[in-house]
Write a protein that holds these residues in place. Structure first.
Motif, PDB file in Angstrom:
ATOM      1  N   ALA A 158      -7.453   9.432  -6.311  1.00 55.07           N
ATOM      2  CA  ALA A 158      -8.764   9.151  -5.708  1.00 55.07           C
ATOM      3  C   ALA A 158      -8.852   7.688  -5.262  1.00 55.07           C
ATOM      4  O   ALA A 158      -9.359   7.393  -4.174  1.00 55.07           O
ATOM      5  CB  ALA A 158      -9.879   9.479  -6.692  1.00 55.07           C
ATOM      6  N   ALA A 159      -8.365   6.785  -6.097  1.00 55.46           N
ATOM      7  CA  ALA A 159      -8.390   5.364  -5.735  1.00 55.46           C
ATOM      8  C   ALA A 159      -7.483   5.100  -4.531  1.00 55.46           C
ATOM      9  O   ALA A 159      -7.826   4.302  -3.653  1.00 55.46           O
ATOM     10  CB  ALA A 159      -7.964   4.510  -6.926  1.00 55.46           C
ATOM     11  N   GLY A 160      -6.350   5.781  -4.461  1.00 52.57           N
ATOM     12  CA  GLY A 160      -5.459   5.633  -3.306  1.00 52.57           C
ATOM     13  C   GLY A 160      -6.130   6.089  -2.017  1.00 52.57           C
ATOM     14  O   GLY A 160      -5.973   5.462  -0.961  1.00 52.57           O
ATOM     15  N   GLU A 161      -6.889   7.181  -2.105  1.00 56.91           N
ATOM     16  CA  GLU A 161      -7.633   7.655  -0.928  1.00 56.91           C
ATOM     17  C   GLU A 161      -8.720   6.655  -0.540  1.00 56.91           C
ATOM     18  O   GLU A 161      -8.955   6.414   0.647  1.00 56.91           O
ATOM     19  CB  GLU A 161      -8.226   9.033  -1.212  1.00 56.91           C
ATOM     20  N   ALA A 162      -9.374   6.044  -1.532  1.00 57.07           N
ATOM     21  CA  ALA A 162     -10.398   5.029  -1.253  1.00 57.07           C
ATOM     22  C   ALA A 162      -9.764   3.796  -0.605  1.00 57.07           C
ATOM     23  O   ALA A 162     -10.338   3.204   0.316  1.00 57.07           O
ATOM     24  CB  ALA A 162     -11.129   4.650  -2.537  1.00 57.07           C
ATOM     25  N   ILE A 163      -8.583   3.426  -1.062  1.00 54.75           N
ATOM     26  CA  ILE A 163      -7.872   2.289  -0.461  1.00 54.75           C
ATOM     27  C   ILE A 163      -7.558   2.595   0.995  1.00 54.75           C
ATOM     28  O   ILE A 163      -7.792   1.767   1.884  1.00 54.75           O
ATOM     29  CB  ILE A 163      -6.582   1.963  -1.257  1.00 54.75           C
ATOM     30  N   ASN A 164      -7.052   3.790   1.264  1.00 56.62           N
ATOM     31  CA  ASN A 164      -6.740   4.175   2.640  1.00 56.62           C
ATOM     32  C   ASN A 164      -7.990   4.125   3.517  1.00 56.62           C
ATOM     33  O   ASN A 164      -7.954   3.619   4.645  1.00 56.62           O
ATOM     34  CB  ASN A 164      -6.111   5.560   2.693  1.00 56.62           C
ATOM     35  N   ALA A 207       3.218   1.377 -11.074  1.00 58.23           N
ATOM     36  CA  ALA A 207       2.044   1.790 -10.290  1.00 58.23           C
ATOM     37  C   ALA A 207       0.895   0.806 -10.513  1.00 58.23           C
ATOM     38  O   ALA A 207       0.207   0.404  -9.563  1.00 58.23           O
ATOM     39  CB  ALA A 207       1.628   3.213 -10.675  1.00 58.23           C
ATOM     40  N   GLU A 208       0.699   0.406 -11.751  1.00 57.78           N
ATOM     41  CA  GLU A 208      -0.351  -0.584 -12.036  1.00 57.78           C
ATOM     42  C   GLU A 208      -0.037  -1.914 -11.351  1.00 57.78           C
ATOM     43  O   GLU A 208      -0.933  -2.548 -10.770  1.00 57.78           O
ATOM     44  CB  GLU A 208      -0.490  -0.788 -13.548  1.00 57.78           C
ATOM     45  N   SER A 209       1.213  -2.324 -11.383  1.00 57.10           N
ATOM     46  CA  SER A 209       1.609  -3.578 -10.724  1.00 57.10           C
ATOM     47  C   SER A 209       1.367  -3.509  -9.217  1.00 57.10           C
ATOM     48  O   SER A 209       0.885  -4.477  -8.618  1.00 57.10           O
ATOM     49  CB  SER A 209       3.085  -3.890 -10.997  1.00 57.10           C
ATOM     50  N   ASP A 210       1.693  -2.371  -8.612  1.00 59.95           N
ATOM     51  CA  ASP A 210       1.443  -2.208  -7.169  1.00 59.95           C
ATOM     52  C   ASP A 210      -0.043  -2.326  -6.864  1.00 59.95           C
ATOM     53  O   ASP A 210      -0.445  -2.967  -5.895  1.00 59.95           O
ATOM     54  CB  ASP A 210       1.979  -0.860  -6.679  1.00 59.95           C
ATOM     55  N   ALA A 211      -0.886  -1.717  -7.705  1.00 59.40           N
ATOM     56  CA  ALA A 211      -2.333  -1.775  -7.495  1.00 59.40           C
ATOM     57  C   ALA A 211      -2.861  -3.192  -7.693  1.00 59.40           C
ATOM     58  O   ALA A 211      -3.697  -3.674  -6.911  1.00 59.40           O
ATOM     59  CB  ALA A 211      -3.038  -0.806  -8.445  1.00 59.40           C
ATOM     60  N   LEU A 212      -2.368  -3.889  -8.717  1.00 60.64           N
ATOM     61  CA  LEU A 212      -2.824  -5.256  -8.958  1.00 60.64           C
ATOM     62  C   LEU A 212      -2.382  -6.193  -7.834  1.00 60.64           C
ATOM     63  O   LEU A 212      -3.117  -7.121  -7.468  1.00 60.64           O
ATOM     64  CB  LEU A 212      -2.324  -5.754 -10.315  1.00 60.64           C
ATOM     65  N   THR A 213      -1.211  -5.952  -7.280  1.00 62.93           N
ATOM     66  CA  THR A 213      -0.761  -6.760  -6.144  1.00 62.93           C
ATOM     67  C   THR A 213      -1.683  -6.539  -4.953  1.00 62.93           C
ATOM     68  O   THR A 213      -2.100  -7.498  -4.289  1.00 62.93           O
ATOM     69  CB  THR A 213       0.694  -6.416  -5.771  1.00 62.93           C
ATOM     70  N   LEU A 214      -2.034  -5.293  -4.697  1.00 63.96           N
ATOM     71  CA  LEU A 214      -2.944  -4.989  -3.597  1.00 63.96           C
ATOM     72  C   LEU A 214      -4.314  -5.615  -3.838  1.00 63.96           C
ATOM     73  O   LEU A 214      -4.945  -6.142  -2.923  1.00 63.96           O
ATOM     74  CB  LEU A 214      -3.058  -3.472  -3.428  1.00 63.96           C
ATOM     75  N   ARG A 215      -4.769  -5.582  -5.077  1.00 68.71           N
ATOM     76  CA  ARG A 215      -6.049  -6.222  -5.408  1.00 68.71           C
ATOM     77  C   ARG A 215      -5.988  -7.721  -5.116  1.00 68.71           C
ATOM     78  O   ARG A 215      -6.905  -8.292  -4.520  1.00 68.71           O
ATOM     79  CB  ARG A 215      -6.395  -5.999  -6.873  1.00 68.71           C
ATOM     80  N   GLN A 216      -4.902  -8.352  -5.498  1.00 63.86           N
ATOM     81  CA  GLN A 216      -4.777  -9.789  -5.267  1.00 63.86           C
ATOM     82  C   GLN A 216      -4.699 -10.101  -3.771  1.00 63.86           C
ATOM     83  O   GLN A 216      -5.240 -11.103  -3.310  1.00 63.86           O
ATOM     84  CB  GLN A 216      -3.548 -10.350  -5.996  1.00 63.86           C
ATOM     85  N   LEU A 217      -4.058  -9.238  -3.010  1.00 59.19           N
ATOM     86  CA  LEU A 217      -4.010  -9.425  -1.558  1.00 59.19           C
ATOM     87  C   LEU A 217      -5.404  -9.336  -0.951  1.00 59.19           C
ATOM     88  O   LEU A 217      -5.730 -10.072  -0.008  1.00 59.19           O
ATOM     89  CB  LEU A 217      -3.079  -8.400  -0.916  1.00 59.19           C
ATOM     90  N   ALA A 218      -6.261  -8.460  -1.486  1.00 58.59           N
ATOM     91  CA  ALA A 218      -7.642  -8.383  -1.003  1.00 58.59           C
ATOM     92  C   ALA A 218      -8.378  -9.691  -1.268  1.00 58.59           C
ATOM     93  O   ALA A 218      -9.162 -10.154  -0.434  1.00 58.59           O
ATOM     94  CB  ALA A 218      -8.365  -7.213  -1.665  1.00 58.59           C
ATOM     95  N   VAL A 219      -8.104 -10.308  -2.410  1.00 59.03           N
ATOM     96  CA  VAL A 219      -8.697 -11.611  -2.721  1.00 59.03           C
ATOM     97  C   VAL A 219      -8.207 -12.658  -1.719  1.00 59.03           C
ATOM     98  O   VAL A 219      -8.991 -13.456  -1.206  1.00 59.03           O
ATOM     99  CB  VAL A 219      -8.367 -12.029  -4.174  1.00 59.03           C
ATOM    100  N   VAL A 220      -6.923 -12.635  -1.431  1.00 57.91           N
ATOM    101  CA  VAL A 220      -6.336 -13.580  -0.478  1.00 57.91           C
ATOM    102  C   VAL A 220      -7.005 -13.449   0.894  1.00 57.91           C
ATOM    103  O   VAL A 220      -7.257 -14.452   1.568  1.00 57.91           O
ATOM    104  CB  VAL A 220      -4.803 -13.368  -0.378  1.00 57.91           C
ATOM    105  N   LEU A 221      -7.309 -12.234   1.301  1.00 51.25           N
ATOM    106  CA  LEU A 221      -7.926 -12.018   2.618  1.00 51.25           C
ATOM    107  C   LEU A 221      -9.306 -12.651   2.734  1.00 51.25           C
ATOM    108  O   LEU A 221      -9.755 -12.955   3.837  1.00 51.25           O
ATOM    109  CB  LEU A 221      -8.034 -10.515   2.910  1.00 51.25           C
ATOM    110  N   ARG A 222      -9.969 -12.871   1.610  1.00 53.48           N
ATOM    111  CA  ARG A 222     -11.317 -13.454   1.657  1.00 53.48           C
ATOM    112  C   ARG A 222     -11.292 -14.975   1.647  1.00 53.48           C
ATOM    113  O   ARG A 222     -12.338 -15.615   1.721  1.00 53.48           O
ATOM    114  CB  ARG A 222     -12.158 -12.919   0.513  1.00 53.48           C
ATOM    115  N   ALA A 270       0.842  -1.200   0.000  1.00 57.64           N
ATOM    116  CA  ALA A 270       0.000   0.000   0.000  1.00 57.64           C
ATOM    117  C   ALA A 270       0.879   1.253   0.000  1.00 57.64           C
ATOM    118  O   ALA A 270       0.607   2.208  -0.741  1.00 57.64           O
ATOM    119  CB  ALA A 270      -0.937  -0.013   1.199  1.00 57.64           C
ATOM    120  N   TYR A 271       1.933   1.255   0.801  1.00 55.11           N
ATOM    121  CA  TYR A 271       2.840   2.412   0.830  1.00 55.11           C
ATOM    122  C   TYR A 271       3.482   2.637  -0.535  1.00 55.11           C
ATOM    123  O   TYR A 271       3.648   3.776  -0.974  1.00 55.11           O
ATOM    124  CB  TYR A 271       3.921   2.242   1.888  1.00 55.11           C
ATOM    125  N   GLN A 272       3.873   1.556  -1.210  1.00 58.33           N
ATOM    126  CA  GLN A 272       4.451   1.683  -2.542  1.00 58.33           C
ATOM    127  C   GLN A 272       3.440   2.318  -3.495  1.00 58.33           C
ATOM    128  O   GLN A 272       3.790   3.190  -4.292  1.00 58.33           O
ATOM    129  CB  GLN A 272       4.863   0.306  -3.086  1.00 58.33           C
TER     130      GLN A 272
END
Length: 161
Positions: A131-137, A77-92, A47-49
């Motif tokens: 805006a998406a970064g603020e939504a993630i936070n 930046a896209e790779s960082d976002a996709l990694t975070l998206r995949q981590l959200a999937v992992v959490l479920r 997320a920090y990245q």
């Protein structure tokens, strides 16, 4: 009837054992990280990245922006976002999923915000990325308040005078 129930129970337990063995085998015998380790060392770092791409800083030498400037920056930046998206999937999924409906909702919201972030990076849309970064936070903070409130500080009251 009694034998059928025992047979169904045995089959269910065997299926669970096979599924657990399959998951364990897919990780090459490594145990999954404990949730605090996953969050602190993987989720937070990523997320920090991602947030660094929209950071604005000022120091003695002037103002500095983390805005992606090159094709490689936008791809990262896209790779960082996709990694975070995949981590959200992992959490479920197992072993991280919590038996609380808020967990799935917050993880799904995080996945959606991270997807929006990746799409913004792909379009090279800094405003969308911000805006998406603020939504993630906001999703991270909401999850912390629900499941790990000691991670968040209540802001001090605004002075009246």
């Amino acid at each position: 009837m009694k034998h059928r129930t025992i047979l169904l129970l045995a089959a269910s337990l065997a299926g669970s054992a096979i599924a657990s063995t399959t998951i364990f085998a897919q990780t090459n015998g490594l145990e999954p990280l404990p949730l605090p380790e996953l969050m602190g060392h993987v989720m937070q770092r990523n997320a920090y990245q991602l947030w660094a791409w929209t950071a604005l800083e000022a120091d003695a030498t002037g103002n500095h922006s983390g805005e992606p400037k090159t094709e490689e920056d936008w791809e990262n930046a896209e790779s960082d976002a996709l990694t975070l998206r995949q981590l959200a999937v992992v959490l479920r999924g197992a072993p991280y999923r919590q038996e609380d409906p808020r967990w799935d909702k917050l993880a799904g919201d995080l996945e959606a915000a991270a997807t929006a972030s990746a799409q913004s990076a792909e379009r090279k849309d800094l405003a969308g990325l911000t805006a998406a970064g603020e939504a993630i936070n906001a999703r991270c903070v909401a999850c912390h308040w629900a499941f790990a409130p000691t991670l968040e500080e209540v802001p001090p009251p605004v002075p009246v005078s």
